[in-house]
Design a protein around this motif. Structure first.
Motif, mmCIF file in Angstrom:
data_model
loop_
_atom_site.group_PDB
_atom_site.id
_atom_site.type_symbol
_atom_site.label_atom_id
_atom_site.label_comp_id
_atom_site.label_asym_id
_atom_site.label_seq_id
_atom_site.Cartn_x
_atom_site.Cartn_y
_atom_site.Cartn_z
ATOM 1 N N TYR A 1 0.914 -1.055 0.125
ATOM 2 C CA TYR A 1 0.001 0.046 -0.043
ATOM 3 C C TYR A 1 0.755 1.326 0.094
ATOM 4 N N ALA A 2 1.904 1.187 0.830
ATOM 5 C CA ALA A 2 2.742 2.592 0.931
ATOM 6 C C ALA A 2 3.441 2.925 -0.660
ATOM 7 N N LYS A 3 3.811 1.883 -1.313
ATOM 8 C CA LYS A 3 4.421 2.184 -2.829
ATOM 9 C C LYS A 3 3.081 2.611 -3.677
ATOM 10 N N ARG A 4 1.939 2.161 -3.385
ATOM 11 C CA ARG A 4 0.869 2.672 -4.182
ATOM 12 C C ARG A 4 0.650 4.247 -3.883
ATOM 13 N N ILE A 5 0.487 4.594 -2.502
ATOM 14 C CA ILE A 5 0.426 5.779 -2.118
ATOM 15 C C ILE A 5 1.411 6.751 -2.462
ATOM 16 N N TYR A 6 2.772 6.331 -2.490
ATOM 17 C CA TYR A 6 3.805 7.087 -2.793
ATOM 18 C C TYR A 6 3.559 7.512 -4.450
ATOM 19 N N LEU A 7 3.447 6.540 -5.211
ATOM 20 C CA LEU A 7 3.091 6.778 -6.656
ATOM 21 C C LEU A 7 1.975 7.757 -6.970
ATOM 22 N N GLU A 8 0.833 7.668 -6.164
ATOM 23 C CA GLU A 8 -0.199 8.439 -6.264
ATOM 24 C C GLU A 8 0.181 9.933 -5.859
ATOM 25 N N THR A 9 0.771 9.948 -4.714
ATOM 26 C CA THR A 9 0.776 11.249 -4.118
ATOM 27 C C THR A 9 2.435 12.047 -4.127
ATOM 28 N N GLY A 10 3.292 11.066 -4.417
ATOM 29 C CA GLY A 10 4.856 11.630 -4.249
ATOM 30 C C GLY A 10 5.431 11.903 -2.851
ATOM 31 N N ILE A 11 4.371 11.600 -1.826
ATOM 32 C CA ILE A 11 4.969 11.652 -0.561
ATOM 33 C C ILE A 11 5.923 10.323 -0.145
ATOM 34 N N SER A 12 6.876 10.924 0.575
ATOM 35 C CA SER A 12 7.971 9.822 0.831
ATOM 36 C C SER A 12 7.343 8.746 1.725
ATOM 37 N N PHE A 13 7.993 7.462 1.710
ATOM 38 C CA PHE A 13 7.939 6.363 2.614
ATOM 39 C C PHE A 13 7.653 6.515 4.180
ATOM 40 N N VAL A 14 8.765 7.417 4.464
ATOM 41 C CA VAL A 14 8.810 7.720 5.842
ATOM 42 C C VAL A 14 7.568 8.421 6.263
ATOM 43 N N THR A 15 7.224 9.425 5.506
ATOM 44 C CA THR A 15 6.053 10.125 5.842
ATOM 45 C C THR A 15 4.802 9.234 5.784
ATOM 46 N N ILE A 16 4.572 8.462 4.959
ATOM 47 C CA ILE A 16 3.481 7.340 4.886
ATOM 48 C C ILE A 16 3.557 6.448 6.211
ATOM 49 N N TYR A 17 4.751 5.968 6.434
ATOM 50 C CA TYR A 17 4.504 4.854 7.465
ATOM 51 C C TYR A 17 4.341 5.648 8.945
ATOM 52 N N GLU A 18 4.977 6.808 8.951
ATOM 53 C CA GLU A 18 4.805 7.766 10.153
ATOM 54 C C GLU A 18 3.406 8.033 10.579
#
Length: 70
Positions: free
Chosen positions: A17-34
């Motif tokens: 899911y994090a990769k998908r969010i990253y690809l959709e938003t461009g937000i870093s994995f660190v921010t996604i997981y935090e």
């Protein structure tokens, strides 16, 4: 959003899911997981995670319905 609400969302998030969010938003994995662990707040990440969780829940429920009709 409290930890219980985040757990409800995370319960339905598929692997990757994090990769998908990253690809959709461009937000870093660190921010996604935090964000998903309650250590940061990011509305864009939460909106994307909720959308993905809804899709996954619907997909799983459809599969369960199809299997029950066999």
């Amino acid at each position: 959003m409290n930890k219980e609400e985040l757990q409800k969302i995370k319960k339905w998030l598929p692997r990757g899911y994090a990769k998908r969010i990253y690809l959709e938003t461009g937000i870093s994995f660190v921010t996604i997981y935090e964000t998903m662990n309650g250590k940061a707040r990011n509305k864009t990440v939460l909106d994307a995670a909720v959308a993905i969780a809804k899709e996954e829940k619907e997909r799983v429920e459809n599969i369960q319905n199809e299997v029950s009709t066999l």
